[in-house]
Structures are given as structure tokens and as C-alpha cells.
Design an enzyme around this catalytic site. Structure first.
Site, PDB file in Angstrom:
ATOM      1  N   HIS A 154     -30.464  79.838  83.173  1.00  0.00           N
ATOM      2  CA  HIS A 154     -29.327  80.686  82.826  1.00  0.00           C
ATOM      3  C   HIS A 154     -29.162  81.883  83.757  1.00  0.00           C
ATOM      4  CE1 HIS A 154     -29.287  78.132  79.352  1.00  0.00           C
ATOM      5  NE2 HIS A 154     -28.278  78.785  78.792  1.00  0.00           N
TER       6      HIS A 154
ATOM      7  N   HIS B 224     -25.547  82.042  84.902  1.00  0.00           N
ATOM      8  CA  HIS B 224     -24.607  83.106  84.534  1.00  0.00           C
ATOM      9  C   HIS B 224     -23.962  83.706  85.778  1.00  0.00           C
ATOM     10  CE1 HIS B 224     -26.556  83.932  80.359  1.00  0.00           C
ATOM     11  NE2 HIS B 224     -25.502  83.148  80.261  1.00  0.00           N
TER      12      HIS B 224
ATOM     13  N   GLU C 251     -35.805  87.901  70.269  1.00  0.00           N
ATOM     14  CA  GLU C 251     -36.011  87.778  71.717  1.00  0.00           C
ATOM     15  C   GLU C 251     -36.813  88.942  72.296  1.00  0.00           C
ATOM     16  OE1 GLU C 251     -32.833  85.630  73.991  1.00  0.00           O
ATOM     17  OE2 GLU C 251     -32.948  87.390  75.258  1.00  0.00           O
TER      18      GLU C 251
ATOM     19  N   LYS D 270     -27.743  84.205  66.981  1.00  0.00           N
ATOM     20  CA  LYS D 270     -27.102  85.066  67.982  1.00  0.00           C
ATOM     21  C   LYS D 270     -25.596  84.957  67.779  1.00  0.00           C
ATOM     22  CE  LYS D 270     -30.271  85.296  71.909  1.00  0.00           C
ATOM     23  NZ  LYS D 270     -30.463  84.957  73.334  1.00  0.00           N
TER      24      LYS D 270
ATOM     25  N   LYS E  15     -35.708  74.631  68.703  1.00  0.00           N
ATOM     26  CA  LYS E  15     -35.065  75.949  68.617  1.00  0.00           C
ATOM     27  C   LYS E  15     -35.520  76.683  67.359  1.00  0.00           C
ATOM     28  CE  LYS E  15     -31.410  78.903  69.577  1.00  0.00           C
ATOM     29  NZ  LYS E  15     -30.099  79.124  70.112  1.00  0.00           N
TER      30      LYS E  15
ATOM     31  N   ARG F 154     -38.631  84.007  73.098  1.00  0.00           N
ATOM     32  CA  ARG F 154     -37.321  83.348  72.984  1.00  0.00           C
ATOM     33  C   ARG F 154     -36.595  83.277  74.326  1.00  0.00           C
ATOM     34  NH1 ARG F 154     -32.775  84.021  68.154  1.00  0.00           N
ATOM     35  NH2 ARG F 154     -31.156  82.816  69.172  1.00  0.00           N
TER      36      ARG F 154
ATOM     37  N   GLU G 210     -28.154  71.398  78.070  1.00  0.00           N
ATOM     38  CA  GLU G 210     -29.049  72.213  77.231  1.00  0.00           C
ATOM     39  C   GLU G 210     -30.144  71.335  76.616  1.00  0.00           C
ATOM     40  OE1 GLU G 210     -28.922  75.493  77.093  1.00  0.00           O
ATOM     41  OE2 GLU G 210     -26.880  75.997  77.718  1.00  0.00           O
TER      42      GLU G 210
ATOM     43  N   ASN H 194     -33.802  80.811  78.314  1.00  0.00           N
ATOM     44  CA  ASN H 194     -32.891  81.184  79.399  1.00  0.00           C
ATOM     45  C   ASN H 194     -33.154  80.397  80.675  1.00  0.00           C
ATOM     46  OD1 ASN H 194     -31.567  83.073  77.853  1.00  0.00           O
ATOM     47  ND2 ASN H 194     -33.085  84.645  78.319  1.00  0.00           N
TER      48      ASN H 194
ATOM     49  N   ARG I 111     -19.977  94.929  55.837  1.00  0.00           N
ATOM     50  CA  ARG I 111     -21.394  95.119  56.226  1.00  0.00           C
ATOM     51  C   ARG I 111     -22.227  93.861  56.027  1.00  0.00           C
ATOM     52  NH1 ARG I 111     -20.507 100.125  53.578  1.00  0.00           N
ATOM     53  NH2 ARG I 111     -20.057 101.725  55.133  1.00  0.00           N
TER      54      ARG I 111
ATOM     55  N   HIS J 170     -19.956  76.339  80.824  1.00  0.00           N
ATOM     56  CA  HIS J 170     -21.265  77.006  80.773  1.00  0.00           C
ATOM     57  C   HIS J 170     -22.412  76.041  81.122  1.00  0.00           C
ATOM     58  CE1 HIS J 170     -24.428  79.653  79.363  1.00  0.00           C
ATOM     59  NE2 HIS J 170     -24.832  78.721  78.524  1.00  0.00           N
TER      60      HIS J 170
HETATM   61  P1  NAD Z   1     -16.229  75.634  72.758  1.00  0.00           P
HETATM   62  O1  NAD Z   1     -16.527  76.221  71.466  1.00  0.00           O
HETATM   63  O2  NAD Z   1     -15.212  76.325  73.614  1.00  0.00           O
HETATM   64  O3  NAD Z   1     -15.806  74.114  72.568  1.00  0.00           O
HETATM   65  C1  NAD Z   1     -15.446  73.356  73.711  1.00  0.00           C
HETATM   66  C2  NAD Z   1     -14.080  72.677  73.516  1.00  0.00           C
HETATM   67  O4  NAD Z   1     -14.235  71.560  72.658  1.00  0.00           O
HETATM   68  C3  NAD Z   1     -13.028  73.555  72.865  1.00  0.00           C
HETATM   69  O5  NAD Z   1     -11.793  73.290  73.446  1.00  0.00           O
HETATM   70  C4  NAD Z   1     -13.054  73.101  71.410  1.00  0.00           C
HETATM   71  O6  NAD Z   1     -11.842  73.337  70.732  1.00  0.00           O
HETATM   72  C5  NAD Z   1     -13.287  71.636  71.577  1.00  0.00           C
HETATM   73  N1  NAD Z   1     -13.917  70.950  70.475  1.00  0.00           N
HETATM   74  C6  NAD Z   1     -14.887  71.402  69.653  1.00  0.00           C
HETATM   75  N2  NAD Z   1     -15.341  70.425  68.873  1.00  0.00           N
HETATM   76  C7  NAD Z   1     -14.629  69.324  69.174  1.00  0.00           C
HETATM   77  C8  NAD Z   1     -14.657  67.974  68.721  1.00  0.00           C
HETATM   78  N3  NAD Z   1     -15.576  67.562  67.860  1.00  0.00           N
HETATM   79  N4  NAD Z   1     -13.768  67.105  69.238  1.00  0.00           N
HETATM   80  C9  NAD Z   1     -12.882  67.502  70.196  1.00  0.00           C
HETATM   81  N5  NAD Z   1     -12.837  68.750  70.694  1.00  0.00           N
HETATM   82  C10 NAD Z   1     -13.701  69.646  70.182  1.00  0.00           C
HETATM   83  O7  NAD Z   1     -17.543  75.512  73.681  1.00  0.00           O
HETATM   84  P2  NAD Z   1     -19.072  75.241  73.352  1.00  0.00           P
HETATM   85  O8  NAD Z   1     -19.620  74.652  74.575  1.00  0.00           O
HETATM   86  O9  NAD Z   1     -19.249  74.568  72.052  1.00  0.00           O
HETATM   87  O10 NAD Z   1     -19.655  76.722  73.159  1.00  0.00           O
HETATM   88  C11 NAD Z   1     -19.647  77.656  74.221  1.00  0.00           C
HETATM   89  C12 NAD Z   1     -19.864  79.030  73.629  1.00  0.00           C
HETATM   90  O11 NAD Z   1     -21.124  79.055  72.975  1.00  0.00           O
HETATM   91  C13 NAD Z   1     -19.882  80.150  74.647  1.00  0.00           C
HETATM   92  O12 NAD Z   1     -19.089  81.202  74.181  1.00  0.00           O
HETATM   93  C14 NAD Z   1     -21.342  80.567  74.717  1.00  0.00           C
HETATM   94  O13 NAD Z   1     -21.493  81.918  75.038  1.00  0.00           O
HETATM   95  C15 NAD Z   1     -21.786  80.277  73.313  1.00  0.00           C
HETATM   96  N6  NAD Z   1     -23.221  80.058  73.162  1.00  0.00           N
HETATM   97  C16 NAD Z   1     -23.863  80.740  72.173  1.00  0.00           C
HETATM   98  C17 NAD Z   1     -25.217  80.558  71.980  1.00  0.00           C
HETATM   99  C18 NAD Z   1     -25.894  81.267  70.848  1.00  0.00           C
HETATM  100  O14 NAD Z   1     -27.122  81.195  70.753  1.00  0.00           O
HETATM  101  N7  NAD Z   1     -25.162  81.920  69.971  1.00  0.00           N
HETATM  102  C19 NAD Z   1     -25.937  79.657  72.776  1.00  0.00           C
HETATM  103  C20 NAD Z   1     -25.245  78.952  73.761  1.00  0.00           C
HETATM  104  C21 NAD Z   1     -23.889  79.160  73.944  1.00  0.00           C
HETATM  105  N1  GLY Z   2     -29.170  80.268  73.559  1.00  0.00           N
HETATM  106  C1  GLY Z   2     -30.365  81.033  73.704  1.00  0.00           C
HETATM  107  C2  GLY Z   2     -30.848  81.618  72.421  1.00  0.00           C
HETATM  108  O1  GLY Z   2     -30.351  81.352  71.376  1.00  0.00           O
HETATM  109  O2  GLY Z   2     -31.755  82.392  72.463  1.00  0.00           O
END
Ligand code: NAD
Ligand code: GLY
Length: 375
Positions: free
Chosen positions: A259, A263, A248, A154, A238, A252, A196, A256, A132, A276
Site C-alpha cells: 500500500h 497509495h 493499528e 476502519k 483479518k 495491524r 487483497e 499495508n 454520538r 485501488h
Molecule cells: P466501491 O465501493 O466503489 O465499489 C466498486 C464498484 O462496484 C462501484 O461502482 C459499486 O457501485 C459497484 N458494485 C458494488 N457491489 C456490486 C455488485 N455486487 N455488483 C455490481 N456492482 C457492484 O469499491 P470497493 O473496491 O468495494 O471499495 C473501495 C473503498 O474501500 C475505498 O474507498 C477504500 O478506501 C475503502 N477501503 C476501506 C478499507 C477499510 O478497512 N475500511 C479497506 C480497504 C479499502
Molecule cells: N485495510 C487495512 C486495515 O483494515 O487495517
């Protein structure tokens, strides 16, 4: 000297996400991964903990992470999940839960997310739900994770039916963003993260946008002091957005920008063709076009947005072959639809955005009408 061991260039900077008794620091700097244990010790006394990562990141950064934690008195367990968005899944979550239960991880023991947004979202959700709720720390290693996903709480996983369909708002206790980790990131991932950064400039920070226009080549050459400045500015924006509207309710969703169509483009191309950030770039160019068509912004504003995105090397045209009805259906399936209308983020001028209610049909029609480039 390997890139990941380059000496620090700037002093670390610390910001705070102000959320009352759930406030937390964001430490930003080159080399701060080696301070993780000491920084964590300021938040939680040393105990057992679990580092969640993937093999790609583990190969480069796990040894340093474990060393830093051990030197500060923590006793880390490592949990590796396979690399890739397809592993931001219930299966990976089960793997994490099982390892935590076997190791008898207690409610006060933190999880440490070492990786990009996939690892951060997955680990955050595991932390929100295991026993939890256990504390967790974000150690983002991609530009996207440093400027966006590691801050704001998030968390979640994907279902076969769609991305991020299961999740929770659950804030970390600490974010440690080591700018130096960007040096080992594939260029395509750097550019996707930069989208971004450009987004923050368009919607909330004209000065940041100008800095990007003036310095984009230096940034793409991975100038560490410039990157640190970008990450700091984006995290400050942020943190402020999250402070004002953590869950949100309204404001917030300004984040988007780009997006809605982004998306839809990701969904309609099966999550294979675009990262993305690349799809969001298509969506941002489109949002600028829609804003200009509705006379909300000038042609010059649209030109600047599209121009900056293109200077990163990205193709911002809506992919050929998409049908109006498919785009409308994909947009209509978004979480942000209200009474058949989408709360669409438009730009008024660089640094200022507003919401407009737009039908998904209108989005579909305008998206297939020529390319997203300025006509
Ligand atoms: P990712 O986590 O898939 O990383 C991209 C690639 O880079 C992967 O292959 C990873 O292993 C590699 N990698 C990571 N760090 C590295 C480094 N320093 N050197 C070499 N390789 C490295 O992708 P991302 O773009 O970081 O994240 C995308 C995800 O984030 C999606 O699932 C998306 O939905 C999520 N997201 C969440 C929020 C939120 O607010 N929580 C906001 C935006 C995106
Ligand atoms: N990535 C959008 C948010 O965190 O609200």
C-alpha cells in the site's frame, strides 16, 4: 435464472471478530442476503433502521434487502448516495445525517451499509458520529469489501486534500457477506479485490497463496465454493489481526503490504487510472522487489508474487514517467511515516512479512529503476 438469484452452493459459515463486549459475527455464504433480517434480529430487536446504498447496488440488491428486513419485523428507510469514490465525502455524510434526522432515527436504530467499500466506510463513519454513535451492519457486495473493508471497523470519508483523512475506528455489530453478489461485479473489480486476497497469502498464509497459485483460473471464473473459501480465509486472518491490534498500534499495519507505493501511484495518477487494488498490485510487486534487493527474500519468492499477480491479467510495472522526487514526496505524505522513514512492509518468504524502516528517497529511486518485474 439471473446470477443474483442463483441457489446457495455451500452452507453459510459464521466467524467471530473477538473484541470482548464489542465482538461481532461475520456471516459468509451464497444467498445469505436473504437472511439479513433474521441474522440482525439475533443482534438487535426489530425497530426502525436505514439502509445506505448507491443506485448501482440498489438496482440489483435493494429489493431483497428490504424484503428480508421487513419479514424480520424491521422498518427500513432507504438512503441512496451517488456511486463512486468521489462521493465518499462530507457532502454524502451531510445527506445521510439530514435524512436520519428528518426520519427521526433513534440511537438504537441500526444503519445498514449495502455496497462496496465506499458505502461501508461512509456508512460506518455516519454511524460512528450520528447521535454520538448508532449501531451499524456491513453488507459488503464487492470482493474487496468482503475480504477487507467490511471487517475491522476502519470508517471514514475523503477530503479534497486526500483519501480517508477523516475517520474513526468503529466496529459494526454484524457483517453479512453474500458471496453470490460477486457474480454481478465487473471483472475489473473482481481482480482488484483478488489483489487483497493475494496480499493476505503473501504476508500471513502460505497455504492460501498456494491455493491461489493452483486455482487462480477457477477463481477468476467465479467458482462460488472457491470464492467462499477465499472470503472465509481472508476474514479469519483479518479478524485475528484486528483482535490483536484493533487500532493499528503496530501489528495491524502489516496489512499495508503493497500500500505504501500503491497509495503513491494512486495519488500521482490522480485517482483516475488505477482502481485501488490495481495500484496495490504495483505496490506489492515493488515491495517484493525491495525485499529481494535488501536480501530479505529470495528471487523465487519475488517471482511467485509477481507471477501470481500477472496471472490475474494485471500490469504490475510502476507507471512510466514518474519522477523519483514525486514518488518520494507522495510516499512521505503517507500517514505511516515516522521521522522521515516509512514503516515499510517487506516479505521474507511466502506467508511471512516484517517491517523495515525505509526512506522515501530509497523507495522513489528503486521504483523508477526499471520495471517492477523480476530482473
Ligand atoms: P466501491 O465501493 O466503489 O465499489 C466498486 C464498484 O462496484 C462501484 O461502482 C459499486 O457501485 C459497484 N458494485 C458494488 N457491489 C456490486 C455488485 N455486487 N455488483 C455490481 N456492482 C457492484 O469499491 P470497493 O473496491 O468495494 O471499495 C473501495 C473503498 O474501500 C475505498 O474507498 C477504500 O478506501 C475503502 N477501503 C476501506 C478499507 C477499510 O478497512 N475500511 C479497506 C480497504 C479499502
Ligand atoms: N485495510 C487495512 C486495515 O483494515 O487495517
Amino acid at each position: 435464472m439471473p446470477a443474483e438469484q442463483l441457489p446457495p452452493t455451500e452452507a453459510p459459515e459464521v466467524l467471530t471478530v473477538e473484541l470482548g463486549d464489542r465482538s461481532y459475527p461475520i456471516v459468509i455464504g451464497s444467498g445469505v442476503l436473504d437472511e439479513l433480517g433474521q441474522r440482525l434480529k439475533q443482534v438487535l430487536s426489530p425497530r426502525g433502521c436505514a439502509v445506505v446504498t448507491n443506485p448501482t447496488v440498489a438496482k440489483i440488491y435493494l429489493a431483497r434487502t428490504l424484503r428480508s428486513l421487513r419479514e424480520a419485523g424491521f422498518a427500513p428507510l432507504t438512503i441512496e448516495v451517488p456511486d463512486g469514490e468521489e462521493h465518499k465525502s462530507l457532502a454524502s455524510l451531510k445527506l445521510i445525517y439530514d435524512r436520519l434526522a428528518t426520519a427521526k432515527i433513534e440511537r438504537s436504530s441500526p444503519l445498514i451499509a449495502l455496497g462496496g467499500g465506499v458505502i461501508g466506510d461512509l456508512t460506518g463513519f455516519a454511524a460512528a458520529t450520528y447521535l454520538r454513535g448508532v449501531p451499524y451492519v456491513q453488507v459488503p457486495t464487492t470482493l474487496l469489501a468482503q475480504v477487507d473493508s467490511s471487517v475491522g471497523g476502519k470508517t471514514g470519508v475523503d477530503l479534497p486534500a486526500g483519501k480517508n483523512l477523516v475517520g474513526a475506528f468503529y466496529q459494526p455489530r454484524l457483517v453479512v457477506a453474500d458471496i453470490g453478489t460477486i457474480l454481478t461485479l465487473p471483472r475489473r473489480e473482481v481482480v482488484a479485490g483478488l489483489v487483497e486476497v493475494i496480499k493476505y497469502g503473501v504476508i500471513l498464509d502460505a497455504e492460501l497463496f498456494l491455493l491461489l497459485e493452483n486455482e487462480i483460473e477457477r477463481i477468476l471464473d467465479l467458482d462460488l465454493s472457491r470464492l467462499q473459501e477465499l472470503v472465509r480465509r481472508c476474514c479469519a486472518i483479518k479478524a485475528d489481526v484486528v483482535r490483536r491490534d484493533e487500532r493499528e498500534a503496530d501489528f495491524r499495519s502489516i496489512l499495508n503490504f503493497g500500500h505504501t507505493l500503491g497509495h503513491a501511484v494512486e495519488t500521482l495518477t490522480g485517482y483516475k487510472r488505477y482502481l485501488h487494488g490495481e495500484a496495490v498490485a504495483v505496490g506489492m510487486a515493488f515491495a517484493a522487489k525491495l525485499s529481494r534487493v535488501r536480501n530479505l527474500c529470495s528471487v523465487d519468492t519475488e517471482r511467485r508474487i509477481v507471477g501470481l499477480l500477472q496471472r490475474t491479467g494485471l500490469d504490475v510495472a510502476v507507471p512510466a514517467g514518474l519522477e523519483v522526487a514525486d514518488i518520494a514526496a507522495a510516499v512521505g505524505g503517507d500517514k505511516k511515516v515516522e521521522n522521515g522513514r516509512v514503516k515499510f512492509v517487506c516479505v521474507e518468504e511466502i506467508g511471512r512479512a516484517r517491517f523495515e524502516m525505509v526512506t522515501s528517497q530509497e523507495i522513489g529511486r528503486l521504483a523508477v529503476q526499471g520495471s517492477a518485474e523480476v530482473e
